[in-house]
Design a protein around this motif. Structure first.
Motif, PDB file in Angstrom:
ATOM      1  N   HIS A  58       0.843  -1.268   0.059  1.00  0.00           N
ATOM      2  CA  HIS A  58      -0.030   0.112   0.036  1.00  0.00           C
ATOM      3  C   HIS A  58       0.851   1.166   0.034  1.00  0.00           C
ATOM      4  O   HIS A  58       2.137   1.096   0.261  1.00  0.00           O
ATOM      5  CB  HIS A  58      -0.810   0.021   1.177  1.00  0.00           C
ATOM      6  N   LYS A  59       0.274   2.476  -0.131  1.00  0.00           N
ATOM      7  CA  LYS A  59       1.140   3.872  -0.122  1.00  0.00           C
ATOM      8  C   LYS A  59       0.705   4.254   1.251  1.00  0.00           C
ATOM      9  O   LYS A  59      -0.056   3.957   1.876  1.00  0.00           O
ATOM     10  CB  LYS A  59       0.625   4.677  -1.110  1.00  0.00           C
ATOM     11  N   VAL A  60       2.023   5.005   1.526  1.00  0.00           N
ATOM     12  CA  VAL A  60       1.750   5.526   3.005  1.00  0.00           C
ATOM     13  C   VAL A  60       0.540   6.656   3.292  1.00  0.00           C
ATOM     14  O   VAL A  60      -0.056   6.743   4.275  1.00  0.00           O
ATOM     15  CB  VAL A  60       3.173   6.448   3.150  1.00  0.00           C
ATOM     16  N   GLY A  61       0.282   7.337   2.212  1.00  0.00           N
ATOM     17  CA  GLY A  61      -0.597   8.213   2.222  1.00  0.00           C
ATOM     18  C   GLY A  61      -2.274   7.725   2.702  1.00  0.00           C
ATOM     19  O   GLY A  61      -3.025   8.101   2.966  1.00  0.00           O
ATOM     20  N   GLU A  62      -2.256   6.473   2.403  1.00  0.00           N
ATOM     21  CA  GLU A  62      -3.584   5.755   2.795  1.00  0.00           C
ATOM     22  C   GLU A  62      -4.002   5.639   4.332  1.00  0.00           C
ATOM     23  O   GLU A  62      -5.017   5.568   4.649  1.00  0.00           O
ATOM     24  CB  GLU A  62      -3.603   4.023   2.214  1.00  0.00           C
ATOM     25  N   PHE A  63      -2.958   5.759   5.109  1.00  0.00           N
ATOM     26  CA  PHE A  63      -2.773   5.464   6.625  1.00  0.00           C
ATOM     27  C   PHE A  63      -2.877   6.838   7.329  1.00  0.00           C
ATOM     28  O   PHE A  63      -2.870   6.740   8.504  1.00  0.00           O
ATOM     29  CB  PHE A  63      -1.706   4.573   6.985  1.00  0.00           C
ATOM     30  N   VAL A  64      -2.596   8.153   6.456  1.00  0.00           N
ATOM     31  CA  VAL A  64      -2.802   9.481   7.201  1.00  0.00           C
ATOM     32  C   VAL A  64      -3.765   9.943   6.752  1.00  0.00           C
ATOM     33  O   VAL A  64      -3.880  10.514   5.569  1.00  0.00           O
ATOM     34  CB  VAL A  64      -1.474   9.967   6.848  1.00  0.00           C
ATOM     35  N   PRO A  65      -4.935  10.410   7.567  1.00  0.00           N
ATOM     36  CA  PRO A  65      -5.988  11.061   7.079  1.00  0.00           C
ATOM     37  C   PRO A  65      -5.521  12.733   6.682  1.00  0.00           C
ATOM     38  O   PRO A  65      -4.897  13.048   7.535  1.00  0.00           O
ATOM     39  CB  PRO A  65      -7.011  10.913   8.162  1.00  0.00           C
ATOM     40  N   THR A  66      -6.340  13.284   5.880  1.00  0.00           N
ATOM     41  CA  THR A  66      -6.070  14.495   5.519  1.00  0.00           C
ATOM     42  C   THR A  66      -7.069  15.249   5.867  1.00  0.00           C
ATOM     43  O   THR A  66      -7.010  16.577   6.023  1.00  0.00           O
ATOM     44  CB  THR A  66      -5.896  14.695   4.016  1.00  0.00           C
ATOM     45  N   ARG A  67      -8.219  14.838   6.370  1.00  0.00           N
ATOM     46  CA  ARG A  67      -9.447  15.572   7.208  1.00  0.00           C
ATOM     47  C   ARG A  67      -9.921  15.311   8.242  1.00  0.00           C
ATOM     48  O   ARG A  67      -9.592  13.893   8.615  1.00  0.00           O
ATOM     49  CB  ARG A  67     -10.678  15.552   6.127  1.00  0.00           C
ATOM     50  N   GLU A  68     -10.391  16.025   8.948  1.00  0.00           N
ATOM     51  CA  GLU A  68     -10.800  15.894  10.363  1.00  0.00           C
ATOM     52  C   GLU A  68     -12.250  15.184  10.342  1.00  0.00           C
ATOM     53  O   GLU A  68     -12.831  15.192   9.449  1.00  0.00           O
ATOM     54  CB  GLU A  68     -11.214  16.923  11.182  1.00  0.00           C
ATOM     55  N   ARG A  69     -12.476  14.096  11.187  1.00  0.00           N
ATOM     56  CA  ARG A  69     -13.658  13.534  11.213  1.00  0.00           C
ATOM     57  C   ARG A  69     -14.671  14.398  11.637  1.00  0.00           C
ATOM     58  O   ARG A  69     -14.818  15.245  12.508  1.00  0.00           O
ATOM     59  CB  ARG A  69     -13.516  12.352  12.376  1.00  0.00           C
ATOM     60  N   PHE A  70     -15.914  14.234  10.901  1.00  0.00           N
ATOM     61  CA  PHE A  70     -16.911  15.070  11.170  1.00  0.00           C
ATOM     62  C   PHE A  70     -17.738  14.577  12.255  1.00  0.00           C
ATOM     63  O   PHE A  70     -18.318  13.289  12.100  1.00  0.00           O
ATOM     64  CB  PHE A  70     -17.850  15.329   9.989  1.00  0.00           C
ATOM     65  N   VAL A  71     -18.399  15.292  13.357  1.00  0.00           N
ATOM     66  CA  VAL A  71     -19.100  15.084  14.217  1.00  0.00           C
ATOM     67  C   VAL A  71     -20.179  15.866  14.507  1.00  0.00           C
ATOM     68  O   VAL A  71     -20.044  17.157  14.535  1.00  0.00           O
ATOM     69  CB  VAL A  71     -18.247  14.935  15.688  1.00  0.00           C
ATOM     70  N   PHE A  72     -21.500  15.205  14.611  1.00  0.00           N
ATOM     71  CA  PHE A  72     -22.613  16.186  14.640  1.00  0.00           C
ATOM     72  C   PHE A  72     -22.650  16.829  16.246  1.00  0.00           C
ATOM     73  O   PHE A  72     -22.403  16.332  16.946  1.00  0.00           O
ATOM     74  CB  PHE A  72     -24.160  15.453  14.514  1.00  0.00           C
ATOM     75  N   LYS A  73     -23.054  18.311  16.131  1.00  0.00           N
ATOM     76  CA  LYS A  73     -23.200  18.819  17.456  1.00  0.00           C
ATOM     77  C   LYS A  73     -24.460  18.420  18.026  1.00  0.00           C
ATOM     78  O   LYS A  73     -25.367  18.203  17.583  1.00  0.00           O
ATOM     79  CB  LYS A  73     -23.151  20.194  17.245  1.00  0.00           C
ATOM     80  N   LYS A  74     -24.470  18.273  19.401  1.00  0.00           N
ATOM     81  CA  LYS A  74     -25.444  17.781  20.265  1.00  0.00           C
ATOM     82  C   LYS A  74     -26.376  19.039  20.224  1.00  0.00           C
ATOM     83  O   LYS A  74     -26.199  20.147  20.913  1.00  0.00           O
ATOM     84  CB  LYS A  74     -25.375  17.157  21.521  1.00  0.00           C
ATOM     85  N   LYS A  75     -27.821  18.772  20.184  1.00  0.00           N
ATOM     86  CA  LYS A  75     -28.580  19.872  20.319  1.00  0.00           C
ATOM     87  C   LYS A  75     -29.093  19.928  21.629  1.00  0.00           C
ATOM     88  O   LYS A  75     -29.065  18.839  22.666  1.00  0.00           O
ATOM     89  CB  LYS A  75     -30.041  19.410  19.552  1.00  0.00           C
ATOM     90  N   LYS A  76     -29.351  21.206  22.099  1.00  0.00           N
ATOM     91  CA  LYS A  76     -29.569  21.485  23.577  1.00  0.00           C
ATOM     92  C   LYS A  76     -31.266  21.127  23.646  1.00  0.00           C
ATOM     93  O   LYS A  76     -32.135  21.223  22.907  1.00  0.00           O
ATOM     94  CB  LYS A  76     -29.595  22.985  23.871  1.00  0.00           C
ATOM     95  N   LYS A  77     -31.541  20.619  24.971  1.00  0.00           N
ATOM     96  CA  LYS A  77     -32.751  20.292  25.306  1.00  0.00           C
ATOM     97  C   LYS A  77     -33.600  21.625  25.630  1.00  0.00           C
ATOM     98  O   LYS A  77     -33.165  22.490  26.009  1.00  0.00           O
ATOM     99  CB  LYS A  77     -32.924  19.384  26.472  1.00  0.00           C
ATOM    100  N   LYS A  78     -34.989  21.716  25.020  1.00  0.00           N
ATOM    101  CA  LYS A  78     -35.802  22.868  25.255  1.00  0.00           C
ATOM    102  C   LYS A  78     -36.329  22.610  26.762  1.00  0.00           C
ATOM    103  O   LYS A  78     -36.546  21.605  27.053  1.00  0.00           O
ATOM    104  CB  LYS A  78     -36.715  22.824  24.170  1.00  0.00           C
ATOM    105  N   LYS A  79     -36.561  23.687  27.432  1.00  0.00           N
ATOM    106  CA  LYS A  79     -37.217  23.594  28.691  1.00  0.00           C
ATOM    107  C   LYS A  79     -38.743  23.841  28.596  1.00  0.00           C
ATOM    108  O   LYS A  79     -39.175  24.063  27.836  1.00  0.00           O
ATOM    109  CB  LYS A  79     -36.750  24.818  29.543  1.00  0.00           C
TER     110      LYS A  79
END
Length: 79
Positions: A58-79
């Motif tokens: 394999h190539k070395v570039g396959e094992f080094v990610p170039t982008r950050e992982r996307f994580v959804f932001k948690k919604k705040k609960k309504k009162k």
């Protein structure tokens, strides 16, 4: 895209005396580099990479990610 067979794999000369040798992302991993810990540029930082048996061919570039992982932001609960 694969490199043509008659050219062989892209392998650069490594200086094993250095603490962390730098590898380019298009370097093809061979059996000579197994067990080596090197640093690879991800576009923003240099990431440490330990090369194992499963990475051969394999190539070395396959094992080094170039982008950050996307994580959804948690919604705040309504009162």
């Amino acid at each position: 895209m694969k490199r043509s067979k008659w050219k062989g794999p892209f392998v650069q000369k490594l200086d094993f005396n250095k603490k962390l040798p730098l590898l380019s992302r298009n370097y093809e991993i061979t059996s000579k580099t197994v067990g080596l810990t090197c640093s690879v540029h991800s576009g923003k930082i240099f990431a440490k990479l330990s090369i194992t048996d499963e990475m051969i061919g394999h190539k070395v570039g396959e094992f080094v990610p170039t982008r950050e992982r996307f994580v959804f932001k948690k919604k705040k609960k309504k009162k």
